[in-house]
Scaffold this active site. Structure first.
Site, PDB file in Angstrom:
ATOM      1  N   SER A   1       0.815  -1.095  -0.024  1.00 10.24           N
ATOM      2  CA  SER A   1       0.034  -0.012  -0.005  1.00 10.24           C
ATOM      3  C   SER A   1       0.667   1.248   0.002  1.00 10.24           C
ATOM      4  O   SER A   1       1.717   1.480  -0.890  1.00 10.24           O
ATOM      5  CB  SER A   1      -0.847  -0.148   1.078  1.00 10.24           C
ATOM      6  OG  SER A   1      -2.023   0.839   1.042  1.00 10.24           O
TER       7      SER A   1
ATOM      8  N   HIS B   1      -2.357  -1.316  -5.005  1.00 10.78           N
ATOM      9  CA  HIS B   1      -3.796  -1.310  -5.081  1.00 10.78           C
ATOM     10  C   HIS B   1      -4.253  -0.085  -5.480  1.00 10.78           C
ATOM     11  O   HIS B   1      -3.531   0.794  -5.033  1.00 10.78           O
ATOM     12  CB  HIS B   1      -4.234  -2.203  -4.217  1.00 10.78           C
ATOM     13  CG  HIS B   1      -4.387  -1.355  -2.736  1.00 10.78           C
ATOM     14  ND1 HIS B   1      -5.234  -0.664  -2.124  1.00 10.78           N
ATOM     15  CD2 HIS B   1      -3.233  -1.214  -1.886  1.00 10.78           C
ATOM     16  CE1 HIS B   1      -4.848   0.042  -1.098  1.00 10.78           C
ATOM     17  NE2 HIS B   1      -3.553  -0.626  -0.795  1.00 10.78           N
TER      18      HIS B   1
END
Length: 403
Positions: A105, A128
């Site tokens: 992340s 993501h």
């Protein structure tokens, strides 16, 4: 609440995490920093904040020429990650990021922004799309969706693009796949420069609750399921001990006078018994003391009845006052956390009177420090509004640093 450290879900927590502010270790002109925890604006127990991280950078010796950033982090808040990234970019020293376990992340774009990125063998990167939580009407939801795609996602993709030389659109497509990249794949995708040594991504991921990254039927699972609300939303020692003790004594007295034998009887049960007792006392057909009483019936003298009525009225007022104070505190805490605007305080307070459990759960699920929150899920709330958060990202750029 940080999704990598879920409260009230012991079954979801794996190895216990104790977040620590990063410490610097220097050898000559090389300084080593560790990013081993979630990235969270609250800092402290919840993770490493940008303020804590930058404070350590500011304490580095003036002669530091290289910063080795050792990373094992599930990521966290986007804006906190950007602040850490830009603090490292603006330092005159060369930054070498070393992923020892997992850089997921927001930790992944911090790693990719370094002057050099080394993947330890068996380590991983995870990329993501940004996510957010929003409460509002259809227009609000559409606006936030546009902001996520056009601002947050593109800003993150631009970091990967600058490192790899590929286009922003290429990385937007890769982010949409929710990809875990092995050390070798990260090098092949040109996000990392080389693989060396030995790492352990499996052990790194087991250290954190990574279930927020799971997908179900092609979509991510909810970041926070079955949220457990704290006993009070106030800071410090919020349990109002004196009120709680007085309330306990009051309910015990009511149970005794009303003949309620269940020590766990709810407030509603006590009030129902009280209403029944008052109706019976007011009913002119109630048998006199000289009449035969049915089994279980009692006769109460006038003074005792008056005392009972007075106690009941006082009890109802006390319970109403406690309910009102609790709801006032919930709204005050939401204001203090920046979950709601002051202009909507009265509206939220009125809704609490109608459905306390439901509205409390909604307030607890709203991110802190933003009226229309746009933050990567599980990332505790920022101190800016949606517009401020987006404008804050508009101008950051990369500073050239020498070796």
């Amino acid at each position: 609440m940080n999704p990598f450290r879920p409260a009230g879900r012991a079954e979801a927590q794996r190895t216990p995490i104790r977040a620590e502010a990063p410490t610097a270790r220097t050898e000559g002109t090389v300084a080593t920093l560790r990013l081993y925890d979630p990235i969270d604006s609250w800092g402290g127990y919840w993770g490493v904040s940008a303020k804590e991280f930058v404070g350590v950078i500011d304490e580095l010796p003036e002669e530091t020429t290289e910063i080795r950033l050792l990373i094992n982090s599930p990521g966290g808040e986007v804006l906190e990650g950007i602040a850490i990234m830009n603090a490292l970019r603006s330092h005159k020293a060369r930054v070498v990021a070393v992923v020892e376990g997992v850089a997921a992340s927001s930790a992944s774009f911090i790693a990719a922004s370094a002057d050099e990125l080394i993947m330890m063998r068996n380590s991983e990167l995870y990329i993501h799309n940004a996510w957010g939580i929003v409460i509002g009407d259809a227009a609000d939801l559409r606006a936030v969706a546009d902001d996520l795609e056009q601002h947050f996602d593109r800003n993150i993709a631009s970091v990967y693009a600058a490192k790899s030389g590929d286009s922003v659109e290429h990385w937007l497509a890769e982010m949409d796949k929710d990809r875990f990249l092995t050390a070798e794949q990260a090098v092949a995708e040109k996000l990392a420069d080389r693989v060396e040594g030995v790492g352990d991504a499996a052990a790194a991921k087991a250290r954190f609750d990574m279930s927020v990254f799971a997908r179900s039927d092609g979509r991510r699972a909810a970041a926070i399921s079955d949220p457990k609300l704290p006993s009070s939303s106030e800071p410090g020692d919020p349990n109002r001990k004196e009120n709680a003790v007085a309330y306990s004594d009051l309910t015990a007295g009511l149970r005794e006078r009303l003949g309620v034998t269940d020590a766990e009887a709810s407030d509603e049960t006590l009030l129902a018994a009280l209403d029944q007792a008052l109706e019976e006392q007011a009913d002119p057909t109630t048998p006199s003391a000289s009449a035969a009483l049915p089994e279980g019936a009692i006769v109460v003298d006038k003074a005792a009845h008056e005392q009972l009525v007075a106690d009941a009225a006082a009890g109802r007022r006390a319970m109403d006052a406690i309910d009102a104070q609790r709801r006032d505190d919930i709204v005050a805490a939401a204001l203090a956390d920046g979950r709601i605007a002051s202009s909507s305080r009265d509206s939220w307070r009125a809704q609490l009177d109608k459905d306390e459990d439901g509205i409390t759960a909604i307030l607890a699920g709203m991110p802190k420090n933003t009226a229309v929150p746009v933050a990567e899920v599980g990332h505790s709330d920022t101190l800016t509004s949606t517009e401020d958060a987006l404008y804050a990202q508009a101008g950051w750029g990369k500073t050239e640093k020498g070796a």
